[in-house]
Design a protein around this motif. Structure first.
Motif, PDB file in Angstrom:
ATOM      1  N   GLY A 328     -17.790 -33.287 -12.335  1.00  0.00           N
ATOM      2  CA  GLY A 328     -18.080 -33.507 -13.935  1.00  0.00           C
ATOM      3  C   GLY A 328     -16.685 -32.886 -14.146  1.00  0.00           C
ATOM      4  N   LYS A 329     -16.207 -32.884 -15.130  1.00  0.00           N
ATOM      5  CA  LYS A 329     -15.273 -32.039 -15.696  1.00  0.00           C
ATOM      6  C   LYS A 329     -15.693 -32.114 -17.201  1.00  0.00           C
ATOM      7  N   ASN A 330     -15.448 -30.359 -17.638  1.00  0.00           N
ATOM      8  CA  ASN A 330     -15.644 -29.604 -18.357  1.00  0.00           C
ATOM      9  C   ASN A 330     -17.516 -29.732 -18.775  1.00  0.00           C
ATOM     10  N   GLY A 331     -18.148 -29.846 -18.090  1.00  0.00           N
ATOM     11  CA  GLY A 331     -20.006 -29.830 -18.448  1.00  0.00           C
ATOM     12  C   GLY A 331     -20.196 -31.468 -18.367  1.00  0.00           C
ATOM     13  N   ARG A 332     -18.855 -32.200 -18.012  1.00  0.00           N
ATOM     14  CA  ARG A 332     -20.345 -33.794 -18.249  1.00  0.00           C
ATOM     15  C   ARG A 332     -20.310 -34.112 -17.208  1.00  0.00           C
ATOM     16  N   VAL A 333     -20.609 -34.663 -16.742  1.00  0.00           N
ATOM     17  CA  VAL A 333     -20.569 -36.238 -15.713  1.00  0.00           C
ATOM     18  C   VAL A 333     -19.589 -36.912 -15.737  1.00  0.00           C
ATOM     19  N   LYS A 334     -18.748 -37.246 -14.515  1.00  0.00           N
ATOM     20  CA  LYS A 334     -17.661 -37.786 -14.683  1.00  0.00           C
ATOM     21  C   LYS A 334     -17.314 -38.467 -13.205  1.00  0.00           C
TER      22      LYS A 334
END
Ligand SMILES: Cc1cc2nc3c(=O)[nH]c(=O)nc-3n(C[C@H](O)[C@H](O)[C@H](O)COP(=O)(O)OP(=O)(O)OC[C@H]3O[C@@H](n4cnc5c(N)ncnc54)[C@H](O)[C@@H]3O)c2cc1C
Ligand SMILES: Cc1cc2nc3c(=O)[nH]c(=O)nc-3n(C[C@H](O)[C@H](O)[C@H](O)COP(=O)(O)OP(=O)(O)OC[C@H]3O[C@@H](n4cnc5c(N)ncnc54)[C@H](O)[C@@H]3O)c2cc1C
Ligand code: SF4
Ligand code: SF4
Lengths: 596, 339
Positions: A328-334
């Motif tokens: 993820g990026k910034n805590g969110r899944v990517k």
């Protein structure tokens, strides 16, 4: 000649009188149970042993109410299960055998009985005298409610404790409304509660009220607490925003929440929950949804209808893949990295295992990941020493008794995550066992009932009616509202047509060898290899007959016999026989009331 | 005397035939049988468009005469459909209720038409052309029809359009760039196809999905999502081929999209191999599975499957890529032959 002994066959349009003969015989011979299992395969395939040919026959006579009641005797949720049942019966249906086409749509017919019965339909309950016993049921899912209903009819005072604010278990909180409208569920639950069952909602046993206190205050307790914990995939990145557990995801949506899923959604797992999550994700606005399986589509536990609906909604099913990590990026899944798998044979069920292929990783972009790889029971509420079987509550074999006195268990908390029909069947059987424990005798028993019958009035052309497809909503209307029911149900005409396809396997055709002159007229007209010249027959462990050993050499023929496992009840042999030596008997596995 | 081996091949396409030839070349005594549900001898599938258009006859379709099988002592069972395989008992169940035993089996049942899930509810109104059986039914209908709608596309649909133009039919051509087979159409490829078709007097539309398809008095009315209505005498569907495995599912032979085989074309049963369009092949280098739909690869795979069943261990690889020109656009594939 008494008039009531005759009726006129309207369909044939002429006054051919058929005598109604009522000779009824009952049997508890193991050979007859064996016969039923082999010859009425759909009923044997149903965990609740529903009298399927019986209720289908009612539909072809347009007696929808009677058909509903025949169902409800074994399964208190015909309207619900007519929509969401896993249909083990259809996998066994004779019409689906290799040379006979496609199985009867048994489940759709069940639904049609529920939908098309009169709105003033009379519910039938066989109520026993009050016993004065008090029984607590923990959990108002299908297993708990089925046991509560059975206990109430048997005259016991039942209180159901349910942790949630609404009853129904996974029917209410797991299965989405687009497959199961809640008014249908509410109605069938209300019909259970009408027997005086007390329902205590919002009471989680193990919190304010303990299991120990229930065991003290009640004469018996049944736990039917389901599988409320979701397995974790133990993937790096599982804690990122946008990664959901499938069970939690469905429960949130069913409670009115709308979790954010984004455009690209990958679902892991291939059971009911996974497919429901994928279809829900599409309804929540996703445009590219995949269901990812470690094994293959063939090994999925859900039925074809469900798979096809998902595919129709543009969900892609990928086999032979396994998730490795979520990033993820910034805590969110990517994105999610997966690897390829291959199948290897295992000697024990499920006979195929997926093993990862080393260095076969690949990465796909995702906005959310839903992990739906199974559920297991929560047993933390049990405050007395109890034997467990892995995560599940242990019960003694062929019984619903736990290791704790007076405590019984049924449904998914015993079996692990299965399906509703198993939960309903188990709940009912557990109730009968509790009843036997309290009353100290059996009050209901499964027996085989024989009744002489006229040959069915099915026409040979009925055998060629193609499976009647259930009408469904077009794609756009499905997505207009999250709750729009996708399957529309049969109208009278379609239900009638589909019902006519059933071979009525509960009719047993027999040749009276003493009268038979071996003219072989029946063999000539038979549509398949159903009538056999035999030299011997396999006798199975229970004494019932197995496969016939055939011969073409007249000298070795010991009998001419109808193989009811192959018979499709076309009645041609009866018509052709010059000696009138073929008899027809209706054979049914029914529950007999031993108090009567 | 030990019983002779019985090599059975299901499928009479290039894969099945090259397997049969390889068996015979390497084992003079064994019984070799080809079973096919088409009551027609081994033929060139790519010639079907010209055949249904009436431009060529049955004899032009045939790859080789029946006498070859007689000479080679290969038994042809044509017009017989295998309904079920029992790999434990080594028995095939034919639709006409006969059982056939084998010692070694090659599955070469090719492809079946790909149908988009969104089209399944209209399936009964759609015509396909994947083999002799459906081509022979389609032929008189094509001859009779004045207006034909073609849902495409794949490379076969272009061949049919080409053939139909010679018959002066009015053609509507609706195709999906995302589902184009065997490769997705990207960039301005779809626009180019539409323009080139227009030049040839064919109404072509890209990416307009079918909303409804109804039939009344042999006239089909097709309505699309963008509001277009097409009325035609026939609706043909060409969205490529997928492995034909319906009759194998549940038999114990592992399948995913096709019959799963290893790099030697062997299934999870040691005496059963699969090849051609129906096989999904594991590539240990790629660490992934591949399916090839195309004539020459099928032939090559059939030979390798048979040789391996006889004891070799040849690894199968796809043929090198070639470029194909389709109505003015270039498509690169490694399996589809340019005839
Ligand atoms: C998303 C989803 C879709 C499904 N789809 C289908 C389908 O289409 N067809 C099918 O046949 N099956 C389906 N299933 C499976 C099916 O729903 C279950 O097998 C079935 O509901 C099990 O019944 P049960 O009564 O044993 O448990 P549950 O239905 O799980 O009910 C257990 C109940 O016990 C309550 N409970 C738990 N602990 C306590 C406690 N300590 N105190 C009080 N109450 C408690 C819970 O709140 C719950 O209401 C699906 C499951 C899910 C999750
Ligand atoms: C119209 C058309 C045009 C084509 N054009 C080209 C082209 O230009 N270039 C190219 O490279 N490829 C082309 N192809 C594809 C090519 O023909 C196939 O890839 C090739 O034939 C595959 O060979 P196969 O042996 O695997 O299977 P097939 O040739 O498909 O043979 C399968 C065989 O199995 C039999 N069968 C299937 N199921 C059963 C069953 N249950 N019981 C008994 N028998 C069964 C069938 O009758 C058939 O004989 C075209 C295909 C079609 C349909
Ligand atoms: S044909 Fe009818 S009675 Fe026979 S198995 Fe199927 S549903 Fe049951
Ligand atoms: S009714 Fe008689 S002829 Fe018809 S399938 Fe049964 S045994 Fe055969």
């Amino acid at each position: 000649m008494k008039e009531k002994d005759f009726y006129f066959n309207k369909e044939q349009g002429h006054a051919r009188a058929i005598k109604i003969i009522k000779e009824v015989r009952f049997s508890e011979d193991s050979r007859d149970y064996g016969y039923m299992a082999e010859n009425v395969p759909c009923q044997d395939g149903c965990p609740a042993i529903t009298n399927i040919p019986g209720y289908i026959r009612c539909i072809s006579e347009e007696r929808f109410g009677r058909s509903y009641e025949l169902n409800r005797m074994y399964n208190i949720f015909p309207g619900v299960l007519g929509r969401i049942c896993s249909r083990p019966c259809e996998k066994r249906c004779r019409h689906g055998e290799a040379d006979l086409g496609e199985p009867v749509n048994i489940c759709h017919l069940k639904r049609s009985a529920a939908d098309l019965k009169s709105s003033w339909h009379r519910i039938k309950e066989n109520l026993y005298a009050p016993t004065g016993y008090k029984i607590a049921v923990v959990g108002a899912g299908p297993a708990g409610l089925a046991s509560a209903h059975e206990l109430a009819t048997l005259g016991h005072k039942v209180t159901v404790f349910e942790a949630m604010e609404q009853p129904g278990g996974m029917l209410m909180h797991g299965i989405p409304e687009f497959r199961l409208p809640r008014d249908i569920l509410d109605l069938e639950i209300k019909n259970i509660l009408r027997l005086g069952v007390d329902l205590e909602l919002g009471v989680e046993i193990g919190k304010r009220t303990s299991l120990k206190s229930l065991l003290k205050d009640y004469d018996a307790v049944i736990t039917a607490t389901g599988c409320m914990n979701a397995f974790s995939a133990n993937l790096p990145g599982e804690d990122l925003d946008g990664v959901y557990s499938g069970l939690d995801f469905m429960m949130r949506v069913n409670n009115g929440e709308r979790p954010k899923v984004g455009k690209e959604v990958a679902v892991i797992g291939g059971g009911f929950t996974a497919i429901d999550c994928s279809r829900m994700a599409i309804r929540l606005g996703a445009s590219k949804v995949s269901v990812n399986l470690r094994r293959t589509e063939e090994n999925m536990r859900i039925d074809e209808h469900e798979k096809n609906e998902a595919k129709f909604e543009k969900i892609r099913i990928y086999g032979l893949v396994r998730p490795v990590r979520i990033t993820g990026k910034n805590g969110r899944v990517k994105s999610m990295t997966m690897e390829r798998t291959r199948l290897i044979y295992t000697p024990e069920p499920p006979f195929r295992k997926a093993v990862p292929i080393e260095n076969s990783e690949f990465t796909i972009p995702v906005d959310s990941v839903i992990i739906a790889i199974g559920q297991y029971p929560e047993t933390g509420f049990i405050d007395t020493k109890i034997k467990l079987d892995g995560h599940r509550i242990w019960t003694s074999s062929d019984s619903y008794r736990t290791s704790v006195k007076k405590l019984y268990a049924a449904g998914d908390c015993v079996t692990g995550a299965t399906d509703v029909i198993n939960a309903v069947a188990n709940g009912r059987q557990a109730a009968q066992e509790v009843d036997e424990f309290l009353i100290r005798r059996k009050r209901k028993k499964r027996i085989v009932r024989f009744e002489a019958s006229a040959p069915s009035d099915r026409k040979r052309s009925d055998d060629f009616i193609p499976q009647v497809k259930l009408p469904v909503l077009d794609r756009n209307s499905r997505f207009k509202k999250i709750t729009n029911e996708v399957e529309l149900g049969y109208d009278h005409e379609s239900a009638f047509k589909e019902a006519k396809r059933c071979y009525l396997c509960n009719l047993k055709f027999e040749i009276d060898v003493d009268r038979c002159i071996y003219c072989s007229a029946c063999i000539d007209v038979a549509p398949r290899d159903c009538i056999k010249l035999i030299r011997d027959v396999e006798v199975k462990k229970d004494g019932s007959y197995g496969d016939y050993e055939e011969t073409t050499n007249w000298r070795n023929v010991v009998a001419i016999a109808i193989d009811n496992k192959r018979c499709i009840r076309c009645g041609k042999c009866v018509e052709a026989c010059p000696m009138d030596c073929i008899s027809v008997t209706k054979v049914e596995l029914i529950e007999q009331d031993l108090e009567a | 005397m030990p019983k002779k081996d019985h090599y059975v091949i299901i499928g009479n396409g290039p894969a099945g035939n090259s397997a049969a030839d390889a068996f015979r070349a390497n084992d003079k005594d064994a019984r070799v049988t080809i079973i096919s549900d088409e009551a027609f001898s081994f033929f060139y599938r790519h010639k079907l468009p010209q055949f249904v258009a009436g431009n060529i006859g049955e004899d032009d379709l045939k790859v080789r005469p029946y006498s070859v099988y007689k000479e080679q002592n290969i038994r042809l069972r044509l017009g017989q459909c295998v309904d079920r395989i029992d790999p434990e008992e080594k028995i095939l169940y034919l639709r006409h209720m006969e059982k056939v035993g084998y010692t070694k089996l090659v599955i070469a049942t090719g492809g079946s038409p790909r149908i988009l899930p969104s089209l399944t509810s209209f399936e009964k109104h759609l015509r396909f052309m994947t083999g002799y059986n459906n081509a022979i039914k389609l032929m008189p209908e094509i001859q009779k029809a004045k207006t034909i709608t073609i849902l495409g596309g794949d490379l076969i649909s272009f061949e049919l359009v080409k053939a139909l133009r010679t018959m002066k039919k009015k053609i509507f051509f609706i195709f999906y760039s995302k589902c184009f087979w065997p490769v997705e159409l990207t960039g301005n490829m779809s626009a180019k196809i539409c323009a080139n078709m227009k030049k040839k007097n064919i109404e072509a539309y890209a990416d307009d999905t079918v909303e409804t398809l109804t039939e009344k008095g042999n006239l089909y009315t097709l309505k699309t999502a963008s509001g277009r209505t097409f009325k035609s005498d026939l609706v043909c569907c060409f969205l490529g081929l997928v492995p034909n495995i319906g009759y194998i599912i549940g038999s114990g032979i592992d399948t995913e999209r096709g019959v799963l085989v290893n790099e030697f074309m062997q299934t999870n049963y040691k005496d059963i191999y699969a090849c051609g369009d129906c096989a999904q092949i594991y590539d240990p280098k790629l660490k992934d599975y591949w399916i090839s739909i195309g004539w020459s690869n099928a032939g090559l795979q059939g030979k390798i499957a048979a040789m391996n069943l006889l004891g070799s261990s040849k690894v199968v690889k796809p043929l090198p890529k070639s470029i194909r020109d389709v109505v003015g656009i270039k498509i690169q594939t490694s399996w589809w032959d340019h005839f």
